[in-house]
Design a protein around this motif. Structure first.
Motif, PDB file in Angstrom:
ATOM      1  N   LEU A 108       0.589  11.179  -4.640  1.00 53.67           N
ATOM      2  CA  LEU A 108      -0.793  10.757  -4.877  1.00 53.67           C
ATOM      3  C   LEU A 108      -0.922  10.007  -6.207  1.00 53.67           C
ATOM      4  CD1 LEU A 108      -3.866  10.933  -4.123  1.00 53.67           C
ATOM      5  CD2 LEU A 108      -3.896  13.065  -5.427  1.00 53.67           C
ATOM      6  N   MET A 109      -0.327  10.551  -7.268  1.00 58.63           N
ATOM      7  CA  MET A 109      -0.439   9.923  -8.583  1.00 58.63           C
ATOM      8  C   MET A 109       0.266   8.569  -8.630  1.00 58.63           C
ATOM      9  SD  MET A 109      -2.333  11.753 -10.556  1.00 58.63           S
ATOM     10  CE  MET A 109      -3.321  12.136  -9.141  1.00 58.63           C
ATOM     11  N   ASP A 111       0.911   6.614  -6.037  1.00 55.56           N
ATOM     12  CA  ASP A 111       0.141   5.720  -5.167  1.00 55.56           C
ATOM     13  C   ASP A 111      -1.110   5.218  -5.884  1.00 55.56           C
ATOM     14  OD1 ASP A 111      -0.149   4.468  -2.604  1.00 55.56           O
ATOM     15  OD2 ASP A 111      -1.770   5.882  -2.182  1.00 55.56           O
ATOM     16  N   GLU A 112      -1.811   6.102  -6.575  1.00 56.68           N
ATOM     17  CA  GLU A 112      -3.016   5.698  -7.306  1.00 56.68           C
ATOM     18  C   GLU A 112      -2.668   4.786  -8.482  1.00 56.68           C
ATOM     19  OE1 GLU A 112      -6.301   6.105  -6.572  1.00 56.68           O
ATOM     20  OE2 GLU A 112      -5.438   6.802  -4.688  1.00 56.68           O
ATOM     21  N   GLY A 115      -1.843   1.431  -6.909  1.00 56.06           N
ATOM     22  CA  GLY A 115      -3.027   0.844  -6.282  1.00 56.06           C
ATOM     23  C   GLY A 115      -4.119   0.467  -7.249  1.00 56.06           C
ATOM     24  N   GLU A 116      -4.426   1.344  -8.186  1.00 53.90           N
ATOM     25  CA  GLU A 116      -5.562   1.109  -9.087  1.00 53.90           C
ATOM     26  C   GLU A 116      -5.138   0.483 -10.422  1.00 53.90           C
ATOM     27  OE1 GLU A 116      -8.592   1.327  -8.022  1.00 53.90           O
ATOM     28  OE2 GLU A 116      -7.972   2.209  -6.129  1.00 53.90           O
ATOM     29  N   LYS A 121      -4.427  -2.310  -4.634  1.00 54.68           N
ATOM     30  CA  LYS A 121      -5.484  -1.926  -3.687  1.00 54.68           C
ATOM     31  C   LYS A 121      -6.857  -2.467  -4.101  1.00 54.68           C
ATOM     32  CE  LYS A 121      -3.553   2.558  -2.399  1.00 54.68           C
ATOM     33  NZ  LYS A 121      -3.812   4.009  -2.494  1.00 54.68           N
ATOM     34  N   ARG A 122      -6.912  -3.148  -5.219  1.00 53.04           N
ATOM     35  CA  ARG A 122      -8.194  -3.614  -5.732  1.00 53.04           C
ATOM     36  C   ARG A 122      -8.525  -5.005  -5.210  1.00 53.04           C
ATOM     37  NH1 ARG A 122      -8.620  -1.861 -11.913  1.00 53.04           N
ATOM     38  NH2 ARG A 122     -10.760  -2.286 -11.391  1.00 53.04           N
TER      39      ARG A 122
END
Length: 140
Positions: A108-109, A111-112, A115-116, A121-122
């Motif tokens: 999760l970390m 991937d975030e 992405g962010e 992902k933005r």
């Protein structure tokens, strides 16, 4: 690499064969060599990297890991100490009892982050440093 005598030449030849076989095995020396060559190729085609970053999510100290392990915490209150009933030792014990929660947290970390922070992902693919042309990630 070149051997100094016939025996060393035989060893070098054997090592080349082993490297060829193990380059598809995660974490092997052959695999590390392939990754190193991929990074060099990326640098040759796109220039020297502007930023190197090491990410260490500290899963044993984050309440999200406890949440992923099934603990009853208020995940919607991250700044109000959502797992105040748990000490740091409790969180570490929870993680030790449920390593899958640690793996999920790590994924999760990362991937975030990609992405962010890097912006994949933005909208417009713009991250904190603007548009990221390339990134290369290795997990040890």
């Amino acid at each position: 690499m070149k051997g100094r005598n016939e025996q060393e030449e035989a060893i070098v030849k054997l090592l080349r064969h082993v490297q060829h076989v193990d380059e598809h095995i995660e974490g092997s020396m052959g695999n590390v060599s392939v990754m190193r060559e991929e990074i060099r190729a990326l640098s040759r085609s796109s220039g020297t990297p502007s930023l190197f970053f090491t990410l260490n999510p500290a899963d044993g100290h984050n309440p999200i890991t406890s949440f992923l392990a099934g603990k009853d915490i208020n995940i919607d209150a991250p700044f109000n100490n959502p797992d105040s009933r748990f000490t740091s030792t409790d969180r570490l014990k929870t993680l030790a009892a449920n390593p899958v929660a640690g793996a999920k947290f790590f994924h999760l970390m990362v991937d975030e982050f990609i992405g962010e922070f890097l912006g994949t992902k933005r909208p417009g693919k713009h991250g904190v440093f603007g548009r990221v042309k390339h990134f290369y990630g290795v997990v040890e």
